[in-house]
Design an enzyme around this catalytic site. Structure first.
Site, mmCIF file in Angstrom:
data_model
loop_
_atom_site.group_PDB
_atom_site.id
_atom_site.type_symbol
_atom_site.label_atom_id
_atom_site.label_comp_id
_atom_site.label_asym_id
_atom_site.label_seq_id
_atom_site.Cartn_x
_atom_site.Cartn_y
_atom_site.Cartn_z
ATOM 1 N N ASP A 52 0.810 -1.223 0.000
ATOM 2 C CA ASP A 52 0.000 0.000 0.000
ATOM 3 C C ASP A 52 0.844 1.273 0.000
ATOM 4 O O ASP A 52 0.464 2.284 -0.608
ATOM 5 C CB ASP A 52 -0.973 -0.010 1.186
ATOM 6 C CG ASP A 52 -2.186 -0.895 0.901
ATOM 7 O OD1 ASP A 52 -2.128 -1.661 -0.085
ATOM 8 O OD2 ASP A 52 -3.179 -0.816 1.655
ATOM 9 N N ASN A 94 -5.112 -2.020 -4.182
ATOM 10 C CA ASN A 94 -6.296 -2.121 -3.316
ATOM 11 C C ASN A 94 -6.088 -1.239 -2.097
ATOM 12 O O ASN A 94 -6.501 -1.579 -0.985
ATOM 13 C CB ASN A 94 -6.515 -3.588 -2.912
ATOM 14 C CG ASN A 94 -7.919 -3.809 -2.348
ATOM 15 O OD1 ASN A 94 -8.765 -2.923 -2.403
ATOM 16 N ND2 ASN A 94 -8.158 -4.987 -1.800
ATOM 17 N N ASP A 327 -10.025 -2.407 12.793
ATOM 18 C CA ASP A 327 -9.102 -3.418 12.251
ATOM 19 C C ASP A 327 -8.687 -4.431 13.316
ATOM 20 O O ASP A 327 -8.723 -5.639 13.091
ATOM 21 C CB ASP A 327 -7.866 -2.744 11.657
ATOM 22 C CG ASP A 327 -8.194 -2.102 10.311
ATOM 23 O OD1 ASP A 327 -9.208 -2.496 9.694
ATOM 24 O OD2 ASP A 327 -7.455 -1.203 9.884
ATOM 25 N N GLU A 355 -11.086 -4.774 2.490
ATOM 26 C CA GLU A 355 -10.414 -5.531 1.427
ATOM 27 C C GLU A 355 -11.331 -6.635 0.889
ATOM 28 O O GLU A 355 -11.281 -7.024 -0.261
ATOM 29 C CB GLU A 355 -9.111 -6.127 1.941
ATOM 30 C CG GLU A 355 -7.947 -5.154 2.006
ATOM 31 C CD GLU A 355 -8.007 -4.184 3.169
ATOM 32 O OE1 GLU A 355 -9.063 -4.091 3.844
ATOM 33 O OE2 GLU A 355 -6.998 -3.490 3.412
ATOM 34 N N HIS A 401 -5.020 -9.064 3.937
ATOM 35 C CA HIS A 401 -3.885 -9.262 4.845
ATOM 36 C C HIS A 401 -4.322 -9.562 6.266
ATOM 37 O O HIS A 401 -3.740 -10.394 6.961
ATOM 38 C CB HIS A 401 -2.990 -8.024 4.796
ATOM 39 C CG HIS A 401 -3.727 -6.732 5.093
ATOM 40 N ND1 HIS A 401 -3.212 -5.744 5.873
ATOM 41 C CD2 HIS A 401 -4.958 -6.280 4.718
ATOM 42 C CE1 HIS A 401 -4.072 -4.729 5.947
ATOM 43 N NE2 HIS A 401 -5.130 -5.042 5.259
ATOM 44 N N ARG A 402 -5.372 -8.885 6.720
ATOM 45 C CA ARG A 402 -5.763 -9.069 8.133
ATOM 46 C C ARG A 402 -6.416 -10.436 8.369
ATOM 47 O O ARG A 402 -6.333 -10.987 9.464
ATOM 48 C CB ARG A 402 -6.654 -7.933 8.611
ATOM 49 C CG ARG A 402 -5.987 -6.591 8.475
ATOM 50 C CD ARG A 402 -6.187 -5.651 9.636
ATOM 51 N NE ARG A 402 -5.378 -4.458 9.399
ATOM 52 C CZ ARG A 402 -4.098 -4.337 9.754
ATOM 53 N NH1 ARG A 402 -3.493 -5.308 10.386
ATOM 54 N NH2 ARG A 402 -3.423 -3.243 9.476
ATOM 55 N N LYS A 427 0.515 -6.522 1.955
ATOM 56 C CA LYS A 427 -0.203 -5.231 1.902
ATOM 57 C C LYS A 427 0.274 -4.298 3.021
ATOM 58 O O LYS A 427 0.427 -3.089 2.816
ATOM 59 C CB LYS A 427 -1.708 -5.466 2.036
ATOM 60 C CG LYS A 427 -2.564 -4.244 1.758
ATOM 61 C CD LYS A 427 -4.032 -4.660 1.752
ATOM 62 C CE LYS A 427 -4.921 -3.705 0.983
ATOM 63 N NZ LYS A 427 -4.963 -2.362 1.457
#
Ligand SMILES: Nc1ncnc2c1ncn2[C@@H]1O[C@H](COP(=O)(O)OP(=O)(O)OP(=O)(O)O)[C@@H](O)[C@H]1O
Ligand SMILES: Nc1ccn([C@H]2C[C@H](O)[C@@H](COP(=O)(O)O)O2)c(=O)n1
Length: 658
Positions: A52, A94, A327, A355, A401-402, A427
């Site tokens: 990112d 993204n 998050d 995402e 990613h998370r 990311k």
């Protein structure tokens, strides 16, 4: 760089250590844009290097901004509120933290710009921001579906004579984008932004305001619903700025410091780069852990977790308002599996437009593990998952990613966790799995390999007994496959049929008893004929592959002693202790002969020696997983040792290792 299709995580028994966090993505991208728009140059330290931030850097480069690397620091030469390039095609990947503020800045400055991203980016709404910008005369068109990127930006005619309204209940990033860009148009008059709907993720807006202040723009706000950018605002470089560690990424390690102690083996896990003074809302995740019963230490420049508070066996459940920690809240959905009562996460409506649709993704993947999950438009309830209900699962990560990072914590449960497409962590945290492995304490394995009749099984069983560990006699699996193949008339060179048999082996080992379905097959698998057949089929790669997962699935807390031919080299290459037992052929033949006679099986020493040498030759010469010591195995020749002496030696080595 290519990344693997999946990553198998060993089951964990604890965690401990220190992690230096990578820079915060949200801060990094905001700082890069502010520094680019400022007058003067800014030296940025601690900048995140990830997909990112690379998207943002590439866009700035295309816009004519000069950025230099100076050792560990990044020097951004500000362009004084006007990008040199008046036209550009920008790839936004993204990266929501790049496309939203850049859209606002470019639309206010005017030019000929096209912004597009990956397919998922074209499904993430941006209409509320575009509406707000169009309401003041910006020229923005949709390149595809209205309300979503790609976007085409032209030269508008700005009219900022009334408050600008923007929705704040879908994503706070729209408001942040306006706050980051509108100072470009505030030279002559105050600019007022009014938020329609309840503002979510307020801490991210607070972060935006604090960073703006570092760049000379002081936003006034009334109840976080009305914001005033004072007339005369302009971006001025602070000279230097340090990016904090990523507080969302801290959540995985802080959770590991709690979950790691559930097996009684964990130690403190400390994350460096964030503390109580962080400007990131997600540091509040540590407060939530505290409320749920964790012992949290707040220091200068670090936060650490030390398991649970005294008297607590598990984390508490309950309802948690996650609006301020959108998050890090994903991490709570995993810790909830280990809690004492159901955990309900509320205020997570924004997960739907991240995402991926994170509520749907989270529910689907938790369900694969065996968890009971309920979900609504903006909430998720996760029930504790009792040990006996856990199922091994391949976790899909949805290019998010998370998802990949938070599901690594499921490896504290009693199941095998495979993370699919783990490369998506690039990311925000390209080295995540290395950092996680550095603090994770896998269930320990002692691997005992060696030739037939060297005493592996005897020694391994004694060790398992002495340490209270599980015991895996891997030869049993090959023998059971051979026995069933004999019975079903499958030829020993029919690789596909043998592999299918091995894949669905109805085997269960209880104490010293081996069950094949309802049959006690303990004696039937021990005949020399079955041993020879096992040795033959064990040379077939497809058979070995078929038995691999079954063997690994027996790695459970508190530990495993595994004996075979390839325990240290292939099945458990990360075993904490590897021993290669040998004895000369004559000694082994004598032992085996004695064993067989005591079982009433009639044979001669010469016959046993002959068969043993045949087996040695096959086991050592096959092309896959041939019998050989692992490089880091400790050799032990037992020709002149008895069982007690051998076990004593291995236990001594074990104590030195643990
Ligand atoms: N020093 C020793 N260590 C281990 N076992 C020994 C030792 N001395 C004698 N033995 C005896 O050797 C015999 C063979 O041992 P065991 O069956 O454990 O071998 P193994 O390596 O597991 O064989 P296989 O691979 O064929 O299953 C047992 O009866 C065991 O008691
Ligand atoms: N990890 C293993 C275990 C066993 N085998 C094969 C080779 C052996 O000759 C046969 C029987 O094993 P035993 O019960 O005698 O230990 O199975 C293997 O290839 N890999």
């Amino acid at each position: 760089m290519t990344s693997p299709d999946f990553l198998d995580l060993p089951p964990l028994i604890g965690a401990g250590g220190t992690v230096r966090l990578p820079g915060s993505k949200s801060i990094s991208n905001r700082v890069l844009l502010l520094a680019a728009l400022s007058s003067g140059s800014t030296q940025v330290t601690g900048l995140l290097d990830s997909d990112d931030t690379r998207v943002m850097l590439a866009a700035l480069h295309a816009l004519g901004v000069k950025v230099e690397q100076q050792g560990a620091a990044t020097l951004v030469h500000g362009c004084g509120g006007r990008f040199p390039a008046r036209e550009a095609k920008l790839f936004m990947g993204n990266a929501g933290t790049a496309i939203r503020p850049l859209t606002a800045a470019l639309a206010l400055l005017g030019g000929s710009y096209a912004l597009a991203g990956v397919p998922r980016m074209h499904e993430r709404p941006i209409g509320d921001l575009v509406d707000a910008l169009r309401s003041i005369g910006c020229d923005i068109g949709y390149g595809g579906q209205p309300g979503f990127p790609p976007l085409n930006i032209g030269v508008g005619t700005l009219r900022i004579d009334a408050p600008i309204r923007v929705r704040g209940d879908v994503s706070s990033q729209f408001l942040s984008a306006l706050l980051l860009a509108l100072p470009l148009a505030a030279a002559a008059r105050d600019i007022v932004i009014e938020v329609a709907g309840t503002l979510i993720s307020r801490p991210y807006v607070e972060m935006t305001c604090k960073l703006l202040a570092r760049f000379g723009v002081h936003i006034e706000h009334q109840g976080w619903q009305r914001f005033i950018i004072p007339a005369g605002s302009r971006f001025v470089s602070p000279g230097r700025i340090a990016v904090e560690g990523d507080a969302s990424s801290a959540s995985y390690f802080l959770a590991a410091g709690v979950l790691g102690t559930l097996h009684g083996q964990g130690q403190a896990v400390r994350v460096e780069g964030v503390d109580a003074n962080s400007i990131q809302g997600d540091v509040q995740f540590a407060r939530v852990l505290e409320q749920l019963g964790a012992r949290v230490e707040w220091g200068e420049g670090f936060i650490a977790t030390h398991g649970l508070r005294e008297g607590r066996q598990r984390l508490a459940g309950g309802t948690i308002d996650c609006v301020a920690i959108p998050d890090a809240a994903m991490t709570l959905a995993i810790t909830a599996l280990f809690a004492e009562a159901p955990t309900t996460l509320t205020g997570i409506g924004s997960w739907r437009v991240k995402e991926t649709d994170r509520i749907a993704a989270m529910a689907a993947e938790l369900t694969k593990l065996g968890a009971q999950v309920e979900a609504g438009s903006d909430w998720l309830r996760v029930h504790p998952l009792p040990a006996e209900h856990w199922r091994s699962a391949a976790i899909a990560t949805y290019d998010d990613h998370r998802m990949a990072m938070c599901f690594s914590l499921a490896s504290f449960g009693p199941a095998d966790i495979r993370i699919l497409e783990p490369g998506c962590v690039s990311k925000t945290f390209p080295s995540y799995f290395q950092a996680f492995a550095a603090v994770a304490r896998p269930v320990p394995v002692i691997a005992i390999d060696g030739p037939t009749a060297s005493g592996k099984g005897t020694v391994a069983a004694h060790l398992a007994q002495a340490l209270g560990f599980h015991y895996l006699d891997s030869g049993v699996m090959y023998r059971a496959t051979a026995l069933l193949a004999q019975r079903q008339g499958i030829a020993l060179d029919d690789e596909a049929a043998l592999a299918a048999l091995a894949r669905h082996l109805p085997i269960r080992c209880e104490g010293g008893t081996v069950w094949l379905g309802p049959e006690n097959a303990s004696d039937a698998i021990r005949t020399e004929a079955v041993g020879q057949a096992a040795s033959t089929l064990s040379a077939l790669p497809a058979v070995r592959r078929a038995l691999l997962d079954l063997q690994r699935s027996l790695r459970r807390a508190p530990g495993l002693v595994a004996d075979g031919r390839d325990m240290g080299t292939v099945v458990f290459p990360d075993a904490r202790l590897k021993v290669f037992l040998t004895a000369d052929a004559q000694a082994r033949a004598e032992r085996r002969h004695k064993q067989l006679i005591s079982k009433g099986i009639s044979t001669t020493l010469t016959q046993v020696l002959h068969e043993l040498e045949q087996r040695d030759a096959r086991d050592t010469q096959r092309s896959v997983a041939a019998l050989k010591p692992a490089q880091d195995a400790l050799p032990l020749n037992t020709s002149a040792l008895d069982v007690d002496q051998t076990v004593h030696q291995v236990l001594q080595w074990w104590r030195q290792r643990s």
